[in-house]
Design a protein around this motif. Structure first.
Motif, PDB file in Angstrom:
ATOM      1  N   ASP A  14       0.823  -1.214  -0.109  1.00 34.04           N
ATOM      2  CA  ASP A  14      -0.067   0.388   0.290  1.00 34.04           C
ATOM      3  C   ASP A  14       0.861   1.506   0.296  1.00 34.04           C
ATOM      4  O   ASP A  14       0.560   2.723  -0.696  1.00 34.04           O
ATOM      5  CB  ASP A  14      -1.192  -0.186   1.076  1.00 34.04           C
ATOM      6  N   SER A  67      -4.565   3.574   5.369  1.00 35.83           N
ATOM      7  CA  SER A  67      -5.337   1.859   4.392  1.00 35.83           C
ATOM      8  C   SER A  67      -4.679   0.693   5.748  1.00 35.83           C
ATOM      9  O   SER A  67      -4.110   1.398   7.028  1.00 35.83           O
ATOM     10  CB  SER A  67      -3.547   1.340   3.625  1.00 35.83           C
ATOM     11  N   ASP A 111      -7.871   3.263   1.902  1.00 37.40           N
ATOM     12  CA  ASP A 111      -8.241   2.046   1.212  1.00 37.40           C
ATOM     13  C   ASP A 111      -8.504   1.599   2.419  1.00 37.40           C
ATOM     14  O   ASP A 111      -7.484   0.211   3.083  1.00 37.40           O
ATOM     15  CB  ASP A 111      -6.662   2.287   0.331  1.00 37.40           C
ATOM     16  N   ARG A 137     -10.379  -2.726   0.637  1.00 35.99           N
ATOM     17  CA  ARG A 137      -9.156  -2.488   0.119  1.00 35.99           C
ATOM     18  C   ARG A 137      -8.797  -2.966  -1.370  1.00 35.99           C
ATOM     19  O   ARG A 137      -9.487  -3.650  -1.490  1.00 35.99           O
ATOM     20  CB  ARG A 137      -8.578  -4.328   0.581  1.00 35.99           C
ATOM     21  N   THR A 139      -8.455  -0.434  -3.341  1.00 35.74           N
ATOM     22  CA  THR A 139      -8.154   0.688  -4.114  1.00 35.74           C
ATOM     23  C   THR A 139      -7.576   1.564  -4.197  1.00 35.74           C
ATOM     24  O   THR A 139      -7.245   2.016  -5.763  1.00 35.74           O
ATOM     25  CB  THR A 139      -9.419   1.525  -2.708  1.00 35.74           C
ATOM     26  N   THR A 140      -6.310   1.889  -3.482  1.00 38.45           N
ATOM     27  CA  THR A 140      -5.152   1.854  -4.123  1.00 38.45           C
ATOM     28  C   THR A 140      -4.288   1.659  -5.568  1.00 38.45           C
ATOM     29  O   THR A 140      -4.353   2.320  -6.048  1.00 38.45           O
ATOM     30  CB  THR A 140      -4.386   2.175  -2.464  1.00 38.45           C
TER      31      THR A 140
END
Length: 168
Positions: A14, A67, A111, A137, A139-140
């Motif tokens: 992340d 995140s 995220d 989770r 999304t990034t």
């Protein structure tokens, strides 16, 4: 840029994806801050946000990435933090409002959602120069892939433009 990963197992992937997004916004590597997850209890998160505010100059671009906070209630009305604590969303929004007053652009990506706990609904209180995105989770990485051209883009390469953000 402030890269906040509350799950050490996700901080590498992340953090790399978030750092790429920050670079596409024009944030230099020297301005990427990623405090260790163990330091991000509620007070540590407050210190990190205040530090970003102190470093931010007029018309700078600011990026906050969060995140790994899911599954650590309360999640609908707070940002879960290390150690089982939480930073209330109204307090977090206060930091965002302060940053938005200084920044040319402020982008916040959360995220953090999963089936037990959706990503928090983040708002900077109507600041027109602020984009907030929250998703599950992954999304990034999806956003990074779109902005850096791994997935088709409507606009050209280089720094991410407003049109790129709208497309993604």
């Amino acid at each position: 840029a402030l890269l906040i990963s509350l799950d050490p197992s996700r901080s590498g992937a992340d953090g790399e994806a978030a750092a790429t997004i920050a670079r596409l916004m024009g944030v230099p590597d020297a301005n990427l801050q990623q405090p260790p997850a163990a330091q991000l209890d509620a007070d540590g998160l407050r210190r990190a946000l205040a530090g970003l505010d102190a470093r931010l100059g007029a018309d700078d671009r600011a990026f906050i990435h969060i995140s790994g906070a899911s599954g650590n209630p309360p999640c609908a009305d707070a940002i879960p933090t290390a150690g089982g604590g939480a930073l209330p969303l109204p307090e977090f929004a206060g930091f965002l409002k302060s940053l938005a007053r200084k920044a040319d652009k402020l982008v916040v990506v959360a995220d953090a959602g999963d089936g037990r706990c959706p990503a928090p609904s983040i708002s900077a209180g109507g600041a027109g120069n602020t984009l907030t995105l929250a998703g599950p989770r992954g999304t990034t990485q999806a956003l990074r892939d779109c902005l850096d051209g791994r997935a088709p883009l409507a606009a050209g390469a280089g720094l991410a433009t407003g049109e790129d953000w709208r497309h993604c």
